[in-house]
Design an enzyme around this catalytic site. Structure first.
Site, PDB file in Angstrom:
ATOM      1  N   ASN A   1     -12.865  -3.512   2.075  1.00 41.76           N
ATOM      2  CA  ASN A   1     -13.942  -2.530   2.110  1.00 41.76           C
ATOM      3  C   ASN A   1     -14.847  -2.715   0.899  1.00 41.76           C
ATOM      4  O   ASN A   1     -14.375  -2.950  -0.210  1.00 41.76           O
ATOM      5  CB  ASN A   1     -13.366  -1.109   2.121  1.00 41.76           C
ATOM      6  CG  ASN A   1     -12.695  -0.777   3.434  1.00 41.76           C
ATOM      7  OD1 ASN A   1     -13.238  -1.079   4.495  1.00 41.76           O
ATOM      8  ND2 ASN A   1     -11.522  -0.170   3.373  1.00 41.76           N
TER       9      ASN A   1
ATOM     10  N   ASP B   1       0.848  -1.191   0.000  1.00 39.95           N
ATOM     11  CA  ASP B   1       0.000   0.000   0.000  1.00 39.95           C
ATOM     12  C   ASP B   1       0.890   1.250   0.000  1.00 39.95           C
ATOM     13  O   ASP B   1       1.896   1.315   0.694  1.00 39.95           O
ATOM     14  CB  ASP B   1      -0.915  -0.009   1.230  1.00 39.95           C
ATOM     15  CG  ASP B   1      -2.052   0.983   1.099  1.00 39.95           C
ATOM     16  OD1 ASP B   1      -3.208   0.534   0.952  1.00 39.95           O
ATOM     17  OD2 ASP B   1      -1.801   2.205   1.158  1.00 39.95           O
ATOM     18  N   ILE B   2       0.464   2.242  -0.751  1.00 38.72           N
ATOM     19  CA  ILE B   2       1.262   3.473  -0.873  1.00 38.72           C
ATOM     20  C   ILE B   2       1.247   4.282   0.430  1.00 38.72           C
ATOM     21  O   ILE B   2       2.147   5.092   0.664  1.00 38.72           O
ATOM     22  CB  ILE B   2       0.717   4.314  -2.065  1.00 38.72           C
ATOM     23  CG1 ILE B   2       1.773   5.250  -2.609  1.00 38.72           C
ATOM     24  CG2 ILE B   2      -0.552   5.055  -1.703  1.00 38.72           C
ATOM     25  CD1 ILE B   2       1.406   5.880  -3.949  1.00 38.72           C
TER      26      ILE B   2
ATOM     27  N   GLU C   1     -12.328   3.187  -1.467  1.00 39.09           N
ATOM     28  CA  GLU C   1     -11.874   4.278  -2.340  1.00 39.09           C
ATOM     29  C   GLU C   1     -11.617   3.804  -3.764  1.00 39.09           C
ATOM     30  O   GLU C   1     -11.883   4.546  -4.712  1.00 39.09           O
ATOM     31  CB  GLU C   1     -10.577   4.884  -1.790  1.00 39.09           C
ATOM     32  CG  GLU C   1     -10.759   5.646  -0.488  1.00 39.09           C
ATOM     33  CD  GLU C   1      -9.426   6.063   0.119  1.00 39.09           C
ATOM     34  OE1 GLU C   1      -8.378   5.852  -0.519  1.00 39.09           O
ATOM     35  OE2 GLU C   1      -9.459   6.574   1.246  1.00 39.09           O
ATOM     36  N   VAL C   2     -11.041   2.628  -3.888  1.00 40.89           N
ATOM     37  CA  VAL C   2     -10.641   2.161  -5.217  1.00 40.89           C
ATOM     38  C   VAL C   2     -11.614   1.066  -5.662  1.00 40.89           C
ATOM     39  O   VAL C   2     -11.748   0.033  -4.985  1.00 40.89           O
ATOM     40  CB  VAL C   2      -9.193   1.621  -5.200  1.00 40.89           C
ATOM     41  CG1 VAL C   2      -8.785   1.149  -6.593  1.00 40.89           C
ATOM     42  CG2 VAL C   2      -8.230   2.693  -4.695  1.00 40.89           C
TER      43      VAL C   2
ATOM     44  N   HIS D   1     -10.051  -5.376  -3.538  1.00 41.27           N
ATOM     45  CA  HIS D   1      -8.736  -5.552  -2.928  1.00 41.27           C
ATOM     46  C   HIS D   1      -8.911  -6.001  -1.493  1.00 41.27           C
ATOM     47  O   HIS D   1      -9.820  -5.547  -0.798  1.00 41.27           O
ATOM     48  CB  HIS D   1      -7.890  -4.275  -2.989  1.00 41.27           C
ATOM     49  CG  HIS D   1      -8.589  -3.026  -2.561  1.00 41.27           C
ATOM     50  ND1 HIS D   1      -9.517  -2.395  -3.356  1.00 41.27           N
ATOM     51  CD2 HIS D   1      -8.508  -2.294  -1.422  1.00 41.27           C
ATOM     52  CE1 HIS D   1      -9.972  -1.320  -2.738  1.00 41.27           C
ATOM     53  NE2 HIS D   1      -9.388  -1.239  -1.545  1.00 41.27           N
TER      54      HIS D   1
ATOM     55  N   HIS E   1      -6.931  -5.956   2.014  1.00 42.39           N
ATOM     56  CA  HIS E   1      -5.806  -5.396   2.763  1.00 42.39           C
ATOM     57  C   HIS E   1      -5.251  -6.502   3.661  1.00 42.39           C
ATOM     58  O   HIS E   1      -6.016  -7.177   4.365  1.00 42.39           O
ATOM     59  CB  HIS E   1      -6.275  -4.257   3.668  1.00 42.39           C
ATOM     60  CG  HIS E   1      -6.824  -3.058   2.963  1.00 42.39           C
ATOM     61  ND1 HIS E   1      -6.119  -1.891   2.795  1.00 42.39           N
ATOM     62  CD2 HIS E   1      -8.043  -2.835   2.388  1.00 42.39           C
ATOM     63  CE1 HIS E   1      -6.876  -1.000   2.172  1.00 42.39           C
ATOM     64  NE2 HIS E   1      -8.052  -1.540   1.917  1.00 42.39           N
TER      65      HIS E   1
HETATM   66  P1  5GP Z   1      -9.844   1.254   0.212  1.00 41.24           P
HETATM   67  O1  5GP Z   1     -10.162   2.459   1.025  1.00 41.24           O
HETATM   68  O2  5GP Z   1     -10.413   1.362  -1.195  1.00 41.24           O
HETATM   69  O3  5GP Z   1     -10.196  -0.035   0.890  1.00 41.24           O
HETATM   70  O4  5GP Z   1      -8.284   1.200   0.097  1.00 41.24           O
HETATM   71  C1  5GP Z   1      -7.560   1.767  -0.944  1.00 41.24           C
HETATM   72  C2  5GP Z   1      -6.091   1.664  -0.576  1.00 41.24           C
HETATM   73  O5  5GP Z   1      -5.346   1.885  -1.744  1.00 41.24           O
HETATM   74  C3  5GP Z   1      -5.646   2.720   0.450  1.00 41.24           C
HETATM   75  O6  5GP Z   1      -5.081   2.042   1.572  1.00 41.24           O
HETATM   76  C4  5GP Z   1      -4.616   3.540  -0.319  1.00 41.24           C
HETATM   77  O7  5GP Z   1      -3.529   3.949   0.479  1.00 41.24           O
HETATM   78  C5  5GP Z   1      -4.185   2.599  -1.425  1.00 41.24           C
HETATM   79  N1  5GP Z   1      -3.754   3.249  -2.659  1.00 41.24           N
HETATM   80  C6  5GP Z   1      -4.413   4.244  -3.305  1.00 41.24           C
HETATM   81  N2  5GP Z   1      -3.747   4.590  -4.421  1.00 41.24           N
HETATM   82  C7  5GP Z   1      -2.656   3.784  -4.478  1.00 41.24           C
HETATM   83  C8  5GP Z   1      -1.587   3.662  -5.422  1.00 41.24           C
HETATM   84  O8  5GP Z   1      -1.496   4.358  -6.427  1.00 41.24           O
HETATM   85  N3  5GP Z   1      -0.654   2.701  -5.159  1.00 41.24           N
HETATM   86  C9  5GP Z   1      -0.715   1.912  -4.059  1.00 41.24           C
HETATM   87  N4  5GP Z   1       0.264   1.004  -3.910  1.00 41.24           N
HETATM   88  N5  5GP Z   1      -1.708   1.995  -3.156  1.00 41.24           N
HETATM   89  C10 5GP Z   1      -2.677   2.921  -3.366  1.00 41.24           C
END
Ligand code: 5GP
Length: 126
Positions: free
Chosen positions: A97, A39-40, A105-106, A110, A112
């Site tokens: 999520n 994760d970034i 968010e994405v 995915h 985690h």
């Molecule tokens: P969500 O909130 O959708 O469950 O988690 C999205 C995750 O993607 C977050 O923890 C965020 O830090 C990670 N993330 C968002 N953009 C990028 C990216 O460009 N590269 C990587 N490696 N992680 C990302």
């Protein structure tokens, strides 16, 4: 296939682009079914994201529409990644999520993978 009432899969989402190697990521595992990268913005000493290779928006989409081979391949990959990182003895947490209330968010499924210290409560008190 998108789940009824949810938006269709967006091929331009950031994880689709990572999967196509259009943008860089710190990839630690890849097979026919899954891709894993750091994760970034890590929330724990180990914070890995595992995504399926197929185009699935979320757990709802994946669980409803993925083939048995995709589901088995993805779940086995998550387990293998955790094992190969040496996380079975100390333990780890998986989280996915899904949708608005979760803060997803994405829009590509995915999982985690968190580890590296005691992780505390699953859901913070409000
Ligand atoms: P969500 O909130 O959708 O469950 O988690 C999205 C995750 O993607 C977050 O923890 C965020 O830090 C990670 N993330 C968002 N953009 C990028 C990216 O460009 N590269 C990587 N490696 N992680 C990302």
């Amino acid at each position: 296939m998108p789940v009824s009432g949810l938006p269709p899969y967006d091929d331009t989402n950031i994880f689709a682009r990572i999967s196509r190697k259009e943008i860089p990521a710190n990839i630690i595992y890849e097979d026919e079914w899954a891709l894993a990268f750091h994760d970034i913005n890590p929330q724990a000493p180990v914070h890995v994201l595992v995504i399926p290779k197929g185009k699935y928006c979320s757990f709802a989409d994946f669980s409803a529409s993925a083939s048995p081979e995709e589901i088995a391949g993805f779940i086995r990959a998550v387990g293998k990644i955790a094992k190969d990182l040496g996380l079975e003895a100390p333990g780890y947490r998986l989280l996915s999520n899904m949708g608005m209330h979760s803060g997803q968010e994405v829009p590509h499924l995915h999982v985690h993978l968190f580890a590296g210290r005691p992780l505390g409560r699953m859901i913070p008190e409000r």
